[in-house]
Design a protein around this motif. Structure first.
Motif, PDB file in Angstrom:
ATOM      1  N   ARG A 302      10.178   6.790   9.578  1.00 25.71           N
ATOM      2  CA  ARG A 302      10.492   8.198   9.847  1.00 25.71           C
ATOM      3  C   ARG A 302       9.200   9.001   9.921  1.00 25.71           C
ATOM      4  O   ARG A 302       8.368   8.926   9.012  1.00 25.71           O
ATOM      5  N   PRO A 303       8.981   9.788  10.997  1.00 22.67           N
ATOM      6  CA  PRO A 303       7.776  10.621  11.061  1.00 22.67           C
ATOM      7  C   PRO A 303       7.597  11.521   9.844  1.00 22.67           C
ATOM      8  O   PRO A 303       6.478  11.749   9.401  1.00 22.67           O
ATOM      9  N   ALA A 304       8.692  12.006   9.276  1.00 25.72           N
ATOM     10  CA  ALA A 304       8.601  12.892   8.119  1.00 25.72           C
ATOM     11  C   ALA A 304       8.051  12.179   6.892  1.00 25.72           C
ATOM     12  O   ALA A 304       7.569  12.836   5.959  1.00 25.72           O
ATOM     13  N   ASP A 305       8.118  10.850   6.868  1.00 24.87           N
ATOM     14  CA  ASP A 305       7.615  10.085   5.730  1.00 24.87           C
ATOM     15  C   ASP A 305       6.165   9.659   5.907  1.00 24.87           C
ATOM     16  O   ASP A 305       5.564   9.098   4.992  1.00 24.87           O
ATOM     17  N   ARG A 306       5.597   9.886   7.089  1.00 27.23           N
ATOM     18  CA  ARG A 306       4.204   9.525   7.349  1.00 27.23           C
ATOM     19  C   ARG A 306       3.286  10.707   7.072  1.00 27.23           C
ATOM     20  O   ARG A 306       3.722  11.857   7.113  1.00 27.23           O
ATOM     21  N   PRO A 307       1.987  10.444   6.870  1.00 31.86           N
ATOM     22  CA  PRO A 307       1.027  11.546   6.973  1.00 31.86           C
ATOM     23  C   PRO A 307       1.151  12.133   8.377  1.00 31.86           C
ATOM     24  O   PRO A 307       1.031  11.395   9.363  1.00 31.86           O
ATOM     25  N   PRO A 308       1.411  13.419   8.510  1.00 24.37           N
ATOM     26  CA  PRO A 308       1.737  13.978   9.826  1.00 24.37           C
ATOM     27  C   PRO A 308       0.538  14.246  10.721  1.00 24.37           C
ATOM     28  O   PRO A 308       0.698  14.668  11.859  1.00 24.37           O
ATOM     29  N   SER A 309      -0.657  14.002  10.218  1.00 19.23           N
ATOM     30  CA  SER A 309      -1.862  14.242  11.011  1.00 19.23           C
ATOM     31  C   SER A 309      -2.941  13.259  10.568  1.00 19.23           C
ATOM     32  O   SER A 309      -2.841  12.622   9.510  1.00 19.23           O
ATOM     33  N   ILE A 310      -3.990  13.154  11.373  1.00 23.45           N
ATOM     34  CA  ILE A 310      -5.115  12.297  11.003  1.00 23.45           C
ATOM     35  C   ILE A 310      -5.792  12.840   9.749  1.00 23.45           C
ATOM     36  O   ILE A 310      -6.223  12.074   8.880  1.00 23.45           O
ATOM     37  N   GLU A 311      -5.861  14.148   9.638  1.00 23.81           N
ATOM     38  CA  GLU A 311      -6.454  14.749   8.432  1.00 23.81           C
ATOM     39  C   GLU A 311      -5.672  14.337   7.189  1.00 23.81           C
ATOM     40  O   GLU A 311      -6.252  14.009   6.142  1.00 23.81           O
ATOM     41  N   ALA A 312      -4.348  14.338   7.295  1.00 28.29           N
ATOM     42  CA  ALA A 312      -3.521  13.945   6.149  1.00 28.29           C
ATOM     43  C   ALA A 312      -3.696  12.460   5.833  1.00 28.29           C
ATOM     44  O   ALA A 312      -3.725  12.065   4.660  1.00 28.29           O
ATOM     45  N   LEU A 313      -3.824  11.624   6.874  1.00 23.57           N
ATOM     46  CA  LEU A 313      -4.062  10.199   6.643  1.00 23.57           C
ATOM     47  C   LEU A 313      -5.417   9.996   5.970  1.00 23.57           C
ATOM     48  O   LEU A 313      -5.555   9.167   5.063  1.00 23.57           O
ATOM     49  N   ARG A 314      -6.407  10.757   6.380  1.00 20.21           N
ATOM     50  CA  ARG A 314      -7.732  10.664   5.774  1.00 20.21           C
ATOM     51  C   ARG A 314      -7.678  11.018   4.287  1.00 20.21           C
ATOM     52  O   ARG A 314      -8.330  10.382   3.460  1.00 20.21           O
ATOM     53  N   ARG A 315      -6.880  12.034   3.967  1.00 21.66           N
ATOM     54  CA  ARG A 315      -6.741  12.407   2.545  1.00 21.66           C
ATOM     55  C   ARG A 315      -6.118  11.270   1.758  1.00 21.66           C
ATOM     56  O   ARG A 315      -6.508  11.012   0.608  1.00 21.66           O
ATOM     57  N   ARG A 316      -5.137  10.592   2.368  1.00 23.03           N
ATOM     58  CA  ARG A 316      -4.519   9.464   1.669  1.00 23.03           C
ATOM     59  C   ARG A 316      -5.521   8.336   1.455  1.00 23.03           C
ATOM     60  O   ARG A 316      -5.555   7.702   0.406  1.00 23.03           O
ATOM     61  N   LEU A 317      -6.346   8.066   2.457  1.00 25.48           N
ATOM     62  CA  LEU A 317      -7.336   7.008   2.342  1.00 25.48           C
ATOM     63  C   LEU A 317      -8.385   7.330   1.282  1.00 25.48           C
ATOM     64  O   LEU A 317      -8.879   6.429   0.590  1.00 25.48           O
ATOM     65  N   ASP A 318      -8.717   8.613   1.159  1.00 25.65           N
ATOM     66  CA  ASP A 318      -9.755   9.024   0.208  1.00 25.65           C
ATOM     67  C   ASP A 318      -9.206   9.289  -1.177  1.00 25.65           C
ATOM     68  O   ASP A 318      -9.970   9.484  -2.128  1.00 25.65           O
ATOM     69  N   SER A 319      -7.881   9.288  -1.315  1.00 23.04           N
ATOM     70  CA  SER A 319      -7.268   9.610  -2.606  1.00 23.04           C
ATOM     71  C   SER A 319      -7.112   8.362  -3.461  1.00 23.04           C
ATOM     72  O   SER A 319      -6.869   7.262  -2.972  1.00 23.04           O
ATOM     73  N   ARG A 320      -7.221   8.524  -4.779  1.00 23.91           N
ATOM     74  CA  ARG A 320      -6.977   7.417  -5.707  1.00 23.91           C
ATOM     75  C   ARG A 320      -5.525   7.417  -6.179  1.00 23.91           C
ATOM     76  O   ARG A 320      -5.139   6.626  -7.022  1.00 23.91           O
ATOM     77  N   HIS A 321      -4.751   8.348  -5.641  1.00 24.69           N
ATOM     78  CA  HIS A 321      -3.341   8.462  -6.020  1.00 24.69           C
ATOM     79  C   HIS A 321      -2.476   7.971  -4.870  1.00 24.69           C
ATOM     80  O   HIS A 321      -2.908   7.907  -3.718  1.00 24.69           O
ATOM     81  N   ALA A 322      -1.260   7.649  -5.164  1.00 25.44           N
ATOM     82  CA  ALA A 322      -0.357   7.094  -4.151  1.00 25.44           C
ATOM     83  C   ALA A 322       0.029   8.109  -3.103  1.00 25.44           C
ATOM     84  O   ALA A 322       0.365   7.757  -1.991  1.00 25.44           O
ATOM     85  N   ALA A 323       0.025   9.383  -3.441  1.00 25.22           N
ATOM     86  CA  ALA A 323       0.451  10.409  -2.498  1.00 25.22           C
ATOM     87  C   ALA A 323      -0.520  11.565  -2.530  1.00 25.22           C
ATOM     88  O   ALA A 323      -1.143  11.844  -3.543  1.00 25.22           O
ATOM     89  N   ALA A 324      -0.659  12.245  -1.410  1.00 20.93           N
ATOM     90  CA  ALA A 324      -1.494  13.434  -1.318  1.00 20.93           C
ATOM     91  C   ALA A 324      -0.624  14.579  -0.840  1.00 20.93           C
ATOM     92  O   ALA A 324       0.296  14.384  -0.048  1.00 20.93           O
TER      93      ALA A 324
END
Length: 390
Positions: A302-324
């Motif tokens: 579901r698109p709503a369950d994904r990081p909705p932008s590249i910036e949001a995906l980058r935050r997930r990659l840089d985060s030590r937590h499961a969700a951003a």
């Protein structure tokens, strides 16, 4: 169907695979300020040459629009439709080629294909691009023979995310990010094996790219890459559901393949039975939790369950937590594009990339059935998508 036996015979000939290079321009021929040196490759829709720019004294890759099933080179050098009935399809393809060149001309990023210039002549169109020396990411990973280091994989992700953010800033979605559409550059003069060099990716094949201007969108054709196309790309009647999150899925699938050695299951098949082994399971112990969780989040159906932008995906990659956390605008955009929750089931082990690439004993027989299988998949996708939206 025509009643003319000669035309029927020609149509049967057109259906035969065409891999000859007889229609290619010969070395020494001149186009504008470019002189052909040799043939680089022949694709279904174009021919690529190595050419010399006589004004700037540099080598370029020269791409010529010539769809082999629709057109041919006449004795006078003009590109003409094979049959009068193909003229409309050829003209539309030519316009798409020109639009691709115009689109690429707007970007200036080391990980995006650059166009020096383009023009139309001889009934077709040409674009001059830098001559890159490299191999596809698919070949690179195959030659490597083992999952890359986390540092290397993050460097690859950073370069591709920067490129996609450049595109998305102009409201343009690539829609065909896949290992065989990423060229890996390398320096022959650098010491050591090319596989040990830092990643220098270049995104290729912008023929599927879609640009949104205001509230108007381009008419889209179905561009599907099994394993890398998200579910919304199977829904041709709702192109507005595609957006930055569409490229997020594809990029995450590319990172999944690099990290696990597995080709992801097609998104349309995952709706019915989700056999995808999560990255945090398939690559456990080789990479950090943040990287694997970001990949899994990016491949949500579901698109709503994904990081909705590249910036949001980058935050997930840089985060030590499961969700951003998401911004309100990002959450609203993804929710508008997403259907209702989809069913899921326990994931069994997935096939390896090597097994997926290897021909099966019955491949010859199944080859005749792929159009039926593709049609069934598209029909299934449409039915499931409408059911999810109900």
């Amino acid at each position: 169907m025509t009643d003319d036996p000669r035309e029927r015979a020609e149509q049967r000939t057109l259906l035969m695979p065409r891999r000859d290079t007889g229609g290619a321009l010969a070395a020494g021929q001149r186009l504008q300020e470019y002189v052909i040196e040799r043939l680089l490759g022949v694709g279904g829709y174009s021919i690529v040459y190595l050419a010399r720019d006589t004004r700037l004294d540099r080598r370029v890759a020269l791409k010529e629009f010539l769809p082999a099933t629709l057109a041919l080179r006449a004795p006078d050098g003009q590109i003409v439709p094979r049959l009068p009935r193909f003229a409309d399809a050829y003209d539309k393809g030519l316009q798409g080629f020109v639009n691709e060149a115009r689109l690429l001309g707007q970007f200036d990023h080391p990980a995006l294909l650059k166009v020096h210039r383009f023009w139309q002549e001889r009934g077709t169109a040409y674009m001059a691009m830098p001559y890159y020396e490299g191999i596809t990411l698919a070949r690179w990973l195959g030659d490597l023979g083992t999952p890359p280091s986390e540092r290397w994989l993050r460097q690859l992700a950073d370069a591709l995310m920067d490129a996609l953010e450049t595109m998305h800033a102009k409201r343009c979605w690539h829609r065909d990010v896949a290992p065989d559409n990423i060229l890996m550059l390398y320096d022959r003069a650098e010491a050591g094996a090319y596989l040990e060099q830092p990643p220098r990716p270049v995104l290729l094949d912008f023929g599927a790219a879609r640009r949104v201007i205001g509230d108007a969108t381009q008419t889209l054709t179905a561009v599907l890459k099994s394993g890398y196309s998200p579910l919304e790309q199977y829904e041709s009647e709702a192109p507005q559901r595609q957006g930055p999150w569409t490229d997020v899925y594809a990029l995450s699938a590319v990172l999944y393949t690099a990290a696990t050695g597995l080709v992801p299951a097609a998104s349309v098949s995952r709706v019915v039975h989700d056999a995808l082994v999560p990255a945090r399971v398939a690559a456990q112990g080789r990479y950090g939790v943040a990287l694997l969780d970001a990949i899994d989040a990016g491949m949500a159906l579901r698109p709503a369950d994904r990081p909705p932008s590249i910036e949001a995906l980058r935050r997930r990659l840089d985060s030590r937590h499961a969700a951003a956390p998401r911004s309100a605008a990002e959450a609203a955009a993804a929710a508008a594009a997403s259907p209702s929750p989809s069913p899921s089931s326990s994931p069994p082990p997935a096939a390896t990339a090597a097994a997926a690439a290897a021909p099966s004993p019955t491949a010859a027989g199944l080859r005749h059935w792929w159009p039926v299988a593709l049609g069934a998949a598209l029909l299934l996708a449409a039915i499931v998508y409408r059911w999810l939206r109900a």
